[in-house]
Write an enzyme that holds these catalytic residues in place. Structure first.
Site, PDB file in Angstrom:
ATOM      1  N   SER A   1       2.790   8.964   4.073  1.00  0.00           N
ATOM      2  CA  SER A   1       2.064   9.498   2.913  1.00  0.00           C
ATOM      3  C   SER A   1       2.379  10.964   2.603  1.00  0.00           C
ATOM      4  O   SER A   1       1.508  11.689   2.129  1.00  0.00           O
ATOM      5  CB  SER A   1       0.554   9.319   3.099  1.00  0.00           C
ATOM      6  OG  SER A   1       0.220   7.947   3.109  1.00  0.00           O
TER       7      SER A   1
ATOM      8  N   GLY B   1       1.704   4.587   3.703  1.00  0.00           N
ATOM      9  CA  GLY B   1       1.241   3.908   2.492  1.00  0.00           C
ATOM     10  C   GLY B   1      -0.268   3.930   2.299  1.00  0.00           C
ATOM     11  O   GLY B   1      -0.796   3.214   1.451  1.00  0.00           O
TER      12      GLY B   1
ATOM     13  N   LYS C   1      12.355   1.141   0.636  1.00  0.00           N
ATOM     14  CA  LYS C   1      11.783  -0.144   1.067  1.00  0.00           C
ATOM     15  C   LYS C   1      12.222  -1.266   0.108  1.00  0.00           C
ATOM     16  O   LYS C   1      13.326  -1.211  -0.432  1.00  0.00           O
ATOM     17  CB  LYS C   1      10.256  -0.027   1.197  1.00  0.00           C
ATOM     18  CG  LYS C   1       9.859   1.154   2.102  1.00  0.00           C
ATOM     19  CD  LYS C   1       8.405   1.168   2.495  1.00  0.00           C
ATOM     20  CE  LYS C   1       8.126   2.394   3.365  1.00  0.00           C
ATOM     21  NZ  LYS C   1       6.756   2.436   3.865  1.00  0.00           N
TER      22      LYS C   1
ATOM     23  N   GLU D   1       7.212  -1.402   9.817  1.00  0.00           N
ATOM     24  CA  GLU D   1       7.158  -2.636   9.011  1.00  0.00           C
ATOM     25  C   GLU D   1       8.109  -3.690   9.567  1.00  0.00           C
ATOM     26  O   GLU D   1       7.820  -4.885   9.514  1.00  0.00           O
ATOM     27  CB  GLU D   1       7.472  -2.304   7.537  1.00  0.00           C
ATOM     28  CG  GLU D   1       6.318  -1.531   6.904  1.00  0.00           C
ATOM     29  CD  GLU D   1       6.717  -0.554   5.808  1.00  0.00           C
ATOM     30  OE1 GLU D   1       7.861  -0.611   5.318  1.00  0.00           O
ATOM     31  OE2 GLU D   1       5.873   0.302   5.461  1.00  0.00           O
TER      32      GLU D   1
HETATM   33  P1  13P Z   1       4.791   6.343   2.614  1.00  0.00           P
HETATM   34  O1  13P Z   1       5.380   7.695   2.332  1.00  0.00           O
HETATM   35  O2  13P Z   1       4.721   5.462   1.420  1.00  0.00           O
HETATM   36  O3  13P Z   1       3.508   6.439   3.366  1.00  0.00           O
HETATM   37  O4  13P Z   1       5.834   5.595   3.601  1.00  0.00           O
HETATM   38  C1  13P Z   1       6.321   6.269   4.710  1.00  0.00           C
HETATM   39  C2  13P Z   1       7.361   5.446   5.340  1.00  0.00           C
HETATM   40  O5  13P Z   1       7.091   4.365   5.823  1.00  0.00           O
HETATM   41  C3  13P Z   1       8.744   5.938   5.312  1.00  0.00           C
HETATM   42  O6  13P Z   1       9.579   5.172   6.114  1.00  0.00           O
END
Ligand code: 13P
Length: 250
Positions: free
Chosen positions: A213, A173, A11, A97
């Site tokens: 997560s 997240g 990200k 996102e």
């Molecule tokens: P997290 O593992 O931080 O929840 O994020 C997952 C994700 O959006 C991977 O593209």
């Protein structure tokens, strides 16, 4: 046989030094006997450096976005040919996102997928429902709709170039991982939809990975489910040892 895949979506995190340090750390810890395909996805400014650092290793480098147009007056955007010119040949499309904060709608996503596939990119295509749809038991409908509006408009899919990432928004997240049974339930539903649309050979060979997560402590149980072929990892992929532990959990 379906490919096992673990991809780290970094990200909008890390500067150049942190990015190169993380790559070196992942490289030094990765077991070179693994038959899992491993991807990392740093931010655009660091992709070229990442490609150079990962050359000759089992680590593939993937982009977090792509523009659907060839070139031109699209300020701030990055094209498939730019990515190709630095050795990138895979991309994440449809992340929640991007949908939520950058208004990427299904029709734009379909254009992006078509452009990427036509340029021989491997596409990680993300789908997932929000918490209300989960609580209202509307999650199957949402996933079906997302697929119908996007990749199901593609006549023929190549299982080597398309990976579906099921990422429930409520799990991203938040620390709220889908339970292994919840993941399996959805992955088998997606595989059934793929079968109805493209036939059993494609559905058997298409990798469907889970994101939301995933941690070293939860990875093994989730990856142990029949229709879960790996993971798209956010937060935990920013720590080399956690990421490697997740890769080794398949
Ligand atoms: P997290 O593992 O931080 O929840 O994020 C997952 C994700 O959006 C991977 O593209």
């Amino acid at each position: 046989m379906r490919k096992k895949i673990v991809a780290g979506n970094w990200k909008m995190n890390n500067d150049l030094t942190m990015t190169t340090d993380l790559i070196e750390s992942v490289k030094s810890k990765l077991n070179f006997n693994t038959d899992t395909q491993v991807f990392i996805s740093p931010s655009f400014p660091f992709l070229h450096e990442a490609i150079k650092k990962c050359k000759g290793t089992l680590i593939n480098v993937t982009a977090q976005n792509i523009n659907e147009n060839e070139s031109g007056a699209y300020t701030g955007e990055v094209s498939s040919s730019m990515l190709k010119s630095i050795g990138i040949n895979s991309v994440i499309i449809g992340h929640s996102e991007r949908r939520q904060y950058f208004n990427e709608c299904d029709s734009t996503l379909l254009k992006k997928v078509n452009k990427a596939l036509s340029e021989n990119f491997k596409v990680f295509f993300c789908i997932g429902e929000n918490i209300d749809d989960r609580n209202n038991n509307n999650y199957f409908n949402i996933i079906k709709q997302q697929l119908n509006n996007t990749i199901f408009n593609i006549d023929k899919i190549d299982v080597n170039n398309l990976i579906i990432a099921y990422e429930p928004i409520w799990a991203i997240g938040t620390g709220l991982t889908a339970s292994p049974d919840q993941a399996q339930e959805m992955h088998s539903f997606i595989r059934k939809l793929i079968k109805d649309k493209y036939g059993s050979k494609i559905s058997k060979n298409l990798s469907i990975i889970y994101g939301g997560s995933v941690k070293p402590s939860s990875a093994r149980d989730i990856f142990g489910k029949t229709d879960v072929d790996g993971g798209l990892i956010g937060g935990a992929s920013l720590k080399a040892q956690d990421f490697i532990d997740i890769v080794n959990s398949i």
